[in-house]
Design an enzyme around this catalytic site. Structure first.
Site, PDB file in Angstrom:
ATOM      1  N   GLY A  14       0.748  -1.326  -0.047  1.00 48.79           N
ATOM      2  CA  GLY A  14      -0.156  -0.084  -0.132  1.00 48.79           C
ATOM      3  C   GLY A  14       0.964   1.235  -0.053  1.00 48.79           C
ATOM      4  O   GLY A  14       0.585   2.335   0.508  1.00 48.79           O
ATOM      5  N   ARG A  93      -5.813  -8.068  -9.096  1.00 48.93           N
ATOM      6  CA  ARG A  93      -7.282  -8.963  -9.271  1.00 48.93           C
ATOM      7  C   ARG A  93      -7.660  -8.179 -10.355  1.00 48.93           C
ATOM      8  O   ARG A  93      -7.830  -7.096 -10.519  1.00 48.93           O
ATOM      9  CB  ARG A  93      -8.462  -9.008  -8.171  1.00 48.93           C
ATOM     10  CG  ARG A  93      -8.558 -10.191  -7.517  1.00 48.93           C
ATOM     11  CD  ARG A  93      -9.300 -10.038  -6.539  1.00 48.93           C
ATOM     12  NE  ARG A  93      -8.934 -11.215  -5.528  1.00 48.93           N
ATOM     13  CZ  ARG A  93      -9.032 -12.256  -5.701  1.00 48.93           C
ATOM     14  NH1 ARG A  93     -10.049 -12.791  -6.568  1.00 48.93           N
ATOM     15  NH2 ARG A  93      -8.642 -13.042  -4.907  1.00 48.93           N
ATOM     16  N   LEU A  95     -10.537  -7.147 -12.654  1.00 47.36           N
ATOM     17  CA  LEU A  95     -12.218  -6.482 -12.401  1.00 47.36           C
ATOM     18  C   LEU A  95     -12.978  -7.267 -13.301  1.00 47.36           C
ATOM     19  O   LEU A  95     -12.705  -7.372 -14.596  1.00 47.36           O
ATOM     20  CB  LEU A  95     -11.988  -5.242 -12.170  1.00 47.36           C
ATOM     21  CG  LEU A  95     -11.434  -4.640 -11.301  1.00 47.36           C
ATOM     22  CD1 LEU A  95     -11.753  -2.845 -11.301  1.00 47.36           C
ATOM     23  CD2 LEU A  95     -11.578  -4.839  -9.942  1.00 47.36           C
ATOM     24  N   ASN A 109      -6.447   2.961 -12.300  1.00 47.12           N
ATOM     25  CA  ASN A 109      -5.228   2.145 -11.880  1.00 47.12           C
ATOM     26  C   ASN A 109      -3.852   2.823 -12.270  1.00 47.12           C
ATOM     27  O   ASN A 109      -3.724   3.501 -13.020  1.00 47.12           O
ATOM     28  CB  ASN A 109      -5.388   0.623 -12.703  1.00 47.12           C
ATOM     29  CG  ASN A 109      -4.278  -0.332 -12.246  1.00 47.12           C
ATOM     30  OD1 ASN A 109      -4.100  -0.781 -11.065  1.00 47.12           O
ATOM     31  ND2 ASN A 109      -3.810  -1.040 -13.400  1.00 47.12           N
ATOM     32  N   HIS A 111       0.085   1.285 -13.038  1.00 49.07           N
ATOM     33  CA  HIS A 111       0.693   0.365 -13.350  1.00 49.07           C
ATOM     34  C   HIS A 111       2.253   0.529 -13.730  1.00 49.07           C
ATOM     35  O   HIS A 111       2.555   1.722 -14.269  1.00 49.07           O
ATOM     36  CB  HIS A 111       0.236  -0.056 -14.901  1.00 49.07           C
ATOM     37  CG  HIS A 111       0.904  -1.633 -15.451  1.00 49.07           C
ATOM     38  ND1 HIS A 111       0.760  -2.620 -15.005  1.00 49.07           N
ATOM     39  CD2 HIS A 111       1.771  -1.589 -16.384  1.00 49.07           C
ATOM     40  CE1 HIS A 111       1.576  -3.364 -15.458  1.00 49.07           C
ATOM     41  NE2 HIS A 111       2.174  -2.875 -16.488  1.00 49.07           N
TER      42      HIS A 111
END
Ligand code: GAR
Length: 203
Positions: A14, A93, A95, A109, A111
């Site tokens: 995190g 994961r 989606l 997101n 990346h």
């Protein structure tokens, strides 16, 4: 001014979540992290959330008979907390349509590569193995196909001759921590306009 409510989904340590929390707390972005959700019980991201007084939930994928039902439980938590923007921060994961339909054009997101190069779970290693001289990170809107949605922002990182996956990932991560809050700020200010694959930044 009303703060944009963010829901963060994270599977691991995190550090990107932390950069978002810090930017909110320093008022660099007009937003607040309303809730953090993880698919991993021991994700350090959950502890980071609690430390900042943010609601943190572990939603156990094992308890659901399908990916869709698991995601439905996540969607319920996001909606209960009036989340407007979902940020994936190391959420490992893919989606399904369940969440993507409910939060259309409102899921981001980050990346660790310059998409469309090196999608997937080993963006830094794949770039190093391929021998590229420049890689970096990408913030993009999420669609059902992995790492394929419209690109919001990118930052470049030079690959050094003596780089290992760890040293390269470390320098990319420094850029991630700057780029993600900037992308969120643009969203919070209503400046992102999606046209097909293109994301334009309104003046
Ligand atoms: C980050 O490097 C992020 O870009 C990457 O996982 C790491 C999570 O770190 N995400 C992906 O590879 C998604 N395909 P963090 O938990 O410290 O934020």
């Amino acid at each position: 001014m009303v703060k944009t409510k963010i829901g963060v989904l994270a599977s691991g340590r995190g550090s990107n979540l932390q950069s978002i929390i810090d930017a909110c707390e320093k008022k660099e972005i007009l937003a607040e992290v309303a809730v953090v959700i993880s698919d991993k019980k021991d994700a350090f991201a959950l502890q980071r959330a609690k430390k900042h007084g943010i609601k943190a939930f572990f939603v156990d994928p094992e308890k659901y008979s399908s990916r869709e039902l698991h995601e439905n439980a996540i969607v319920n938590i996001l909606q209960q907390n009036k989340v407007e923007l979902v940020c994936l921060a190391g959420y490992m994961r893919l989606l399904t349509g369940v969440i993507i339909e409910k939060f259309e054009d409102r899921i981001m997101n980050i990346h660790p590569a310059l998409l469309p190069a090196f999608p997937g779970t080993h963006g830094q290693k794949d770039a190093l193995d391929y021998g590229v001289k420049i890689t970096g990170c990408t913030v993009h809107f999420v669609v059902e196909q992995m790492d394929a949605g419209p690109i919001i922002a990118q930052a470049a990182v030079t690959v050094l001759e003596n780089d290992t996956v760890e040293t390269l990932a470390g320098r990319i991560l420094e850029q991630e921590h700057k780029l993600y809050p900037k992308a969120i700020e643009l969203f919070a200010k209503g400046k992102l306009k999606i046209t097909g694959r293109n994301v334009k930044i309104k003046k």
